[in-house]
Write an enzyme that holds these catalytic residues in place. Sequence first.
Site, mmCIF file in Angstrom:
data_model
loop_
_atom_site.group_PDB
_atom_site.id
_atom_site.type_symbol
_atom_site.label_atom_id
_atom_site.label_comp_id
_atom_site.label_asym_id
_atom_site.label_seq_id
_atom_site.Cartn_x
_atom_site.Cartn_y
_atom_site.Cartn_z
ATOM 1 N N ARG A 146 -3.834 -9.830 5.219
ATOM 2 C CA ARG A 146 -4.205 -9.927 3.800
ATOM 3 C C ARG A 146 -3.026 -9.444 2.952
ATOM 4 O O ARG A 146 -2.605 -8.296 3.079
ATOM 5 C CB ARG A 146 -5.453 -9.075 3.537
ATOM 6 C CG ARG A 146 -6.002 -9.147 2.132
ATOM 7 C CD ARG A 146 -7.264 -8.284 2.020
ATOM 8 N NE ARG A 146 -7.850 -8.364 0.689
ATOM 9 C CZ ARG A 146 -7.497 -7.570 -0.331
ATOM 10 N NH1 ARG A 146 -6.579 -6.635 -0.152
ATOM 11 N NH2 ARG A 146 -8.083 -7.708 -1.523
ATOM 12 N N LYS A 162 0.821 -1.218 0.000
ATOM 13 C CA LYS A 162 0.000 0.000 0.000
ATOM 14 C C LYS A 162 0.854 1.268 0.000
ATOM 15 O O LYS A 162 2.046 1.261 0.292
ATOM 16 C CB LYS A 162 -0.963 -0.008 1.189
ATOM 17 C CG LYS A 162 -2.141 -0.959 0.954
ATOM 18 C CD LYS A 162 -3.262 -0.773 1.938
ATOM 19 C CE LYS A 162 -4.454 -1.645 1.554
ATOM 20 N NZ LYS A 162 -5.536 -1.577 2.534
#
Length: 286
Positions: A262, A228
């Site tokens: 995740r 991210k």
Amino acid sequence: MSVTSNITRLPCGDRVLDLSRTHVMGILNTTPDSFSDGGRFQQLDDALRHVERMLSEGATLIDVGGESTRPGAQPVSIAEEIDRVVPVVEAIKSRFDTIVSVDTSTPEVIAGSAAVGAGLINDVRALQRPGALQAAAATALPVCLMHMQGDPQNMQQAPRYASIIDEVSDFLAERVAACENAGIDRGRLILDPGFGFGKTLEHNLQLFARMNELRPRGLPLLVGVSRKSMIGQLLGRPVDERLAGGLALATLAVTLGARLIRVHDVAASVDAVRMAEAVLAAGNSH
């Protein structure tokens, strides 16, 4: 101090997830425009090969998504999302003994995926789309509720919080109450703080550091920070060079009590999680 989940067994369709340990959830995007791997797994054969690889590397769950939720992403039609997701869920369940999570906010995709064997609903909008609560309740599957300020089209334009811990906690508590009112048992709920969804780098760092203060208490946490922008912003790394930063965050998440991590990079993440767990277990044995 870590977050302690009161839920140790999570029924996920035909499988049960043991939440006494941390599990790695492998990401399978069937979208052309996801920020990291868009377009790579749109063909079923490619998707199934990737699933096989992730499972061999130690993933416990596979998270299938057919709608990109990267900043600025455009929505897809219901029919297109169904076509991207449901056949893939069915194919995975027919070939592999694993839990398939469905990354969706769409009631029709929730229902269709459950009908072909999905074991978990993972919703970045926390079942706020019209009909989503009812669809999720009807499946009797567990649900992951994520916090997002705004929506993918505008969430990163100017996110603001007076107190990020309080505001994220209040939102999650409200969604837990909404689920319980809709007939979804509290014991079927997972919480996701929503790193990168309507949050600046500073918001993400504060939220991560204080994850153990999140409310409501007693529910398992899912953490998704793989590749991210918070890693890219802090370290100056492009998407394909964020693994080391992601592993550092995954390790920290385990120490803070996260039960689901995740990720895109399964093998390395499983190693990081297992090492962190081993150290924590050794510390707790005295």
